[in-house]
Design an enzyme around this catalytic site. Sequence first.
Site, short mmCIF file in Angstrom:
data_model
loop_
_atom_site.label_atom_id
_atom_site.label_comp_id
_atom_site.label_asym_id
_atom_site.label_seq_id
_atom_site.Cartn_x
_atom_site.Cartn_y
_atom_site.Cartn_z
N LYS A 95 71.77 51.23 11.15
CA LYS A 95 71.46 50.22 12.17
C LYS A 95 72.20 48.91 11.83
O LYS A 95 72.12 48.44 10.69
CB LYS A 95 69.94 50.00 12.20
CG LYS A 95 69.52 49.05 13.28
CD LYS A 95 68.02 48.86 13.25
CE LYS A 95 67.65 47.74 14.20
NZ LYS A 95 66.42 47.08 13.82
N ILE B 21 87.24 63.18 32.71
CA ILE B 21 86.92 64.61 32.86
C ILE B 21 87.47 65.14 34.18
O ILE B 21 88.14 66.17 34.22
CB ILE B 21 85.38 64.82 32.79
CG1 ILE B 21 84.83 64.22 31.50
CG2 ILE B 21 85.04 66.30 32.91
CD1 ILE B 21 83.33 64.16 31.42
N ASN C 81 74.56 53.38 31.45
CA ASN C 81 74.69 52.83 32.80
C ASN C 81 73.46 53.22 33.60
O ASN C 81 72.58 53.92 33.11
CB ASN C 81 76.00 53.29 33.46
CG ASN C 81 76.04 54.79 33.62
OD1 ASN C 81 75.26 55.37 34.38
ND2 ASN C 81 76.95 55.45 32.91
N PRO D 1 87.98 60.21 27.60
CA PRO D 1 88.78 61.09 28.46
C PRO D 1 88.24 61.07 29.88
O PRO D 1 87.03 60.88 30.09
CB PRO D 1 88.59 62.48 27.82
CG PRO D 1 87.37 62.37 26.98
CD PRO D 1 87.23 60.94 26.58
N PHE E 58 83.19 61.85 42.78
CA PHE E 58 82.41 60.78 43.40
C PHE E 58 83.11 59.47 43.07
O PHE E 58 83.84 59.39 42.08
CB PHE E 58 80.98 60.75 42.85
CG PHE E 58 80.05 61.69 43.58
CD1 PHE E 58 80.12 63.05 43.37
CD2 PHE E 58 79.12 61.20 44.48
CE1 PHE E 58 79.28 63.92 44.04
CE2 PHE E 58 78.27 62.06 45.17
CZ PHE E 58 78.35 63.42 44.94
N LYS F 287 91.39 56.57 44.39
CA LYS F 287 90.88 57.37 43.27
C LYS F 287 91.14 58.85 43.49
O LYS F 287 91.51 59.57 42.58
CB LYS F 287 89.37 57.15 43.14
CG LYS F 287 88.95 56.64 41.79
CD LYS F 287 87.48 56.30 41.75
CE LYS F 287 87.33 54.90 41.18
NZ LYS F 287 85.93 54.48 41.10
N1 CTP Z 1 84.89 60.54 35.98
C1 CTP Z 1 85.07 61.47 34.98
N2 CTP Z 1 85.36 61.05 33.72
C2 CTP Z 1 85.49 59.75 33.44
C3 CTP Z 1 85.28 58.78 34.46
C4 CTP Z 1 84.98 59.22 35.72
O1 CTP Z 1 84.96 62.67 35.23
N3 CTP Z 1 85.76 59.37 32.20
C5 CTP Z 1 84.62 61.03 37.34
C6 CTP Z 1 83.24 60.67 37.87
O2 CTP Z 1 82.31 61.70 37.58
C7 CTP Z 1 83.53 60.55 39.36
C8 CTP Z 1 84.95 60.04 39.42
O3 CTP Z 1 85.54 60.38 38.18
O4 CTP Z 1 83.53 61.80 39.99
C9 CTP Z 1 85.07 58.56 39.65
O5 CTP Z 1 84.25 57.85 38.74
P1 CTP Z 1 84.08 56.28 38.84
O6 CTP Z 1 83.19 55.83 37.75
O7 CTP Z 1 83.76 55.89 40.25
O8 CTP Z 1 85.55 55.78 38.61
P2 CTP Z 1 86.45 55.67 37.34
O9 CTP Z 1 87.42 56.79 37.34
O10 CTP Z 1 85.63 55.52 36.12
O11 CTP Z 1 87.25 54.33 37.66
P3 CTP Z 1 86.72 52.79 37.67
O12 CTP Z 1 85.60 52.73 36.65
O13 CTP Z 1 87.93 52.01 37.28
O14 CTP Z 1 86.24 52.51 39.07
#
Ligand code: CTP
Length: 401
Positions: free
Chosen positions: A289, A307, A210, A305, A323, A337
Amino acid sequence: MERLKGKHILLGVTGGIAAYKSAELVRQLRQADTEVRVVLTRAAAQFVTPLTFQALSGYPVPTDLFDPGAESAMGHIELARWADAILIAPATAHTIARLTHGLADDLLATICLASSAPLALAPAMNQQMWFNQATRANIHQLKERGVHLFGPAEGDQACGENGPGRMLEPEQLLQQLVALFTPPFLAGVQVMVTAGPTLEDIDPVRYLGNRSSGKMGYAVAAAAQQAGAEVVLISGVSSQPRPERVKCINVRSAVEMHETVMQRVHQCDIFIAAAAVADYRPQQQSKQKIKKDYSHLKLELVRNPDILADVCALADGPFCVGFAAETERVVEHAQAKRVAKGADMIAANRVGLPGSGFEGDENALEIFWPGGGTTLPLNSKPEIARQLVELIGQHYKQTGK
Ligand code: CTP
């Protein structure tokens, strides 16, 4: 850079090739609304001219202790009293040795001896000189006396060698100065920060990633360290320089980041999840590959998972800050969230706009906690990080976790 506003910074420049970077430092200090007065040593004037620094600082630049003109404008004692902080950048091995022994053989050394302001050195020298027993002993003594060391960084050197001894970049020096004026409100607190993107391998040459640069998370880690915390940064692949005095553990995938966080989370008081963690990973990673033998290729993905949610769910867990990267309905999604994951605080930013969010140097945040919230308007990422860490510190202390 609010903390630097109106501060009097006396910048000493000594004779090293890194002196050219100090010109940019003066420019950045002025941008941060500080008053800067520059003093050059004679050797420094061989590398850069006083006129350069005069133009950038707006003040005459003395180089000599016995200059009647300079002394009548602002003498060395007045300069010593005027300074809120003295930064010597670059600080050569020779200058470090002179300061260790309290010499007063030129204007800069005399000012240092006559001032009660905090003194910071940004060493710049060949790595052998840095490792030399004499320099090691000098640095040790100076540290014992409370002199601050900014750097040095490691890397390629002007002399063609590689190792520690590079002067920190001007923006890093600026951050260190901010820290010097920051009260240590997180002293004794252990903070863990995740940052950057996770990369999910498809085969040995391809991955799903990303657009996160890691800048925000690295800035948060630096700000927490500057507030006195002991900081561990768990970072996905990022080209950001490691913040000073922060322990950095590099990971690649979400699973690896999850494992690393869960192993260490019991040692932390505050957990800040700034990483852009991939929500899915390929179900299978091809060992070889993948060849383009097919007209269509289906990639099966499985959930990673979460986190932050897993840390929030821990009994006796740390104070948790998440965040929320959103492209639309930022406030609504972020609040949902925070509640869904059980975080104590969430910082939402709009991504996908040019200049702000993932790849930009600036950010704006909407912050929510149970029963309240605030906005941090658009600012540089280090400044936003400083304000966020201040808020986190206040709420962490209130919840008594
Ligand atoms: N986060 C995490 N582990 C994941 C996904 C997200 O720890 N597998 C944490 C990110 O570091 C951030 C928060 O969760 O602090 C929100 O991440 P975000 O990408 O905005 O949201 P998602 O939980 O992934 O939800 P969505 O993609 O559906 O918006």
